[in-house]
Design a protein around this motif. Sequence first.
Motif, short mmCIF file in Angstrom:
data_model
loop_
_atom_site.label_atom_id
_atom_site.label_comp_id
_atom_site.label_asym_id
_atom_site.label_seq_id
_atom_site.Cartn_x
_atom_site.Cartn_y
_atom_site.Cartn_z
N ARG A 1 26.49 21.55 2.50
CA ARG A 1 24.76 21.14 2.41
C ARG A 1 24.08 21.96 1.82
N MET A 2 23.30 21.37 0.87
CA MET A 2 22.47 21.84 -0.13
C MET A 2 21.18 22.75 0.67
N GLU A 3 20.93 23.80 -0.22
CA GLU A 3 19.86 24.73 0.21
C GLU A 3 19.06 24.98 -1.15
N ALA A 4 17.87 25.70 -1.46
CA ALA A 4 17.11 25.96 -2.48
C ALA A 4 17.90 26.80 -3.51
N GLY A 5 18.52 27.79 -2.91
CA GLY A 5 19.42 28.64 -3.75
C GLY A 5 20.58 27.86 -4.44
N LEU A 6 20.91 28.66 -5.43
CA LEU A 6 22.23 28.16 -6.55
C LEU A 6 23.61 28.04 -5.74
N GLY B 1 37.77 16.47 -4.93
CA GLY B 1 36.27 16.39 -4.56
C GLY B 1 35.93 14.82 -4.00
N ALA B 2 36.49 13.83 -4.54
CA ALA B 2 36.22 12.44 -3.97
C ALA B 2 37.03 12.35 -2.61
N ASP B 3 38.39 13.01 -2.56
CA ASP B 3 38.90 13.12 -0.96
C ASP B 3 37.93 13.78 -0.14
N VAL B 4 37.54 14.85 -0.61
CA VAL B 4 36.97 15.69 0.55
C VAL B 4 35.44 14.95 0.97
N LEU B 5 34.92 14.38 -0.13
CA LEU B 5 33.56 13.43 0.19
C LEU B 5 33.98 12.15 1.09
N ALA B 6 34.89 11.53 0.70
CA ALA B 6 35.29 10.30 1.53
C ALA B 6 35.52 11.01 2.92
N ASP B 7 36.23 11.92 3.29
CA ASP B 7 36.55 12.50 4.53
C ASP B 7 35.19 12.87 5.40
N GLY B 8 34.24 13.49 4.59
CA GLY B 8 32.93 14.02 5.15
C GLY B 8 32.22 12.81 5.46
N LEU B 9 32.21 11.63 4.74
CA LEU B 9 31.27 10.61 5.00
C LEU B 9 31.76 9.78 6.40
N ALA B 10 33.13 9.73 6.24
CA ALA B 10 33.75 8.92 7.56
C ALA B 10 33.70 9.65 8.80
N GLY C 1 19.31 15.17 4.99
CA GLY C 1 19.68 16.21 3.86
C GLY C 1 20.25 15.76 2.67
N CYS C 2 21.12 16.83 2.01
CA CYS C 2 21.48 16.38 0.46
C CYS C 2 22.91 17.37 0.67
N TRP C 3 23.99 16.82 0.04
CA TRP C 3 25.31 17.17 0.36
C TRP C 3 25.72 17.41 -1.27
N ASN C 4 26.40 18.55 -1.43
CA ASN C 4 26.92 18.92 -2.96
C ASN C 4 28.48 18.88 -3.00
N VAL C 5 29.07 18.21 -3.87
CA VAL C 5 30.66 18.53 -4.18
C VAL C 5 30.75 19.42 -5.12
N HIS C 6 31.24 20.68 -4.68
CA HIS C 6 31.24 21.72 -5.85
C HIS C 6 32.87 22.23 -5.97
#
Length: 316
Positions: free
Chosen positions: A141-146, A176-185, A106-111
């Motif tokens: 985790r991205m969905e079709a909605g906004l 955002g970079a911190d939470v993304l790095a945590d998520g990928l790890a 799927g697709c992840w988004n940092v918001h």
Amino acid sequence: MSERLRLVFAGTPEFAVPCLQACLRAPVDVVAVYTQPDRPAGRGRQLAASPVKQAALAAAIPVEQPETLRDPDAQARLRALAPDLMIVVAYGLILPRKVLSIPRLGCWNVHASLLPRWRGAAPIQRALLAGDAETGVDLMRMEAGLDTGPVLLERRTPIGPGETGGSLHDRLSALGADVLADGLARLVAGTLPAAQVQAEHGVTYAHKLDKAEARLDWSLPATALERTVRAFDPWPVAEADIGGERLRIWSARAVDMPHAASPGQLLAAGAAGIDVACGEGALRILDVQRAGGRRIAVRDFLNARPDLKSAAGPAP
């Protein structure tokens, strides 16, 4: 996971660069970076690469710049990359359902907000304008909605009393970079928590900024106008007519000053600032910019406009 994940990153402005760098440091393979096409910039209106494109090229990562992801050829090129995961950070293009379904995971988004508050284009400035005491970033985790998808991880941070759109942008970009790095790890280690569905109540929308909003309305309370000045620094920058001259207002603070003056009337002018009557209280203007000039302190502006001191009354 026995094999390294194949990751595609999609982003455009400076806000997304730390997230791209976090991906490059993670135990994954960034196989391509998607960013918006080069746009005219500067006084010469020459085509300029986005900050994300510049960072990708510096890291020798292939760059894709489709005008739209609705194009079947663009979708086929993405599919050919065989991505396991797509990371989207302030990309600026809509991802159709067909694109969302291409990555295996799927697709992840940092918001840059605490969802469901401030879904949409300008969450940083809207949080400041509303006087929110707290904000943060969500890994979703991205969905079709906004910005409707379930949240994987979150980081929260208080909004300081002197916070500007620029300072909060920079702090949330790093967060955002911190939470993304945590998520990928966590994803690589197999310890990623289950995504949490967003609450149905408390939904607000952060509509795109309009330059017309930057014009100060003196009938509003001074506290609201101070938030406007801070939120619109560095763009689009608040504006107001002072002494018959249109000025950009870079810095100001609300003053609890009882008065019977009409909104917009100058109450005082001096080294400490220019006080303007508001619907409630007064706004003390501290830094301004004249047409074609640079940002200057009010004391320097008043040296060129000494008439305002007498017109406004005694200096504070």
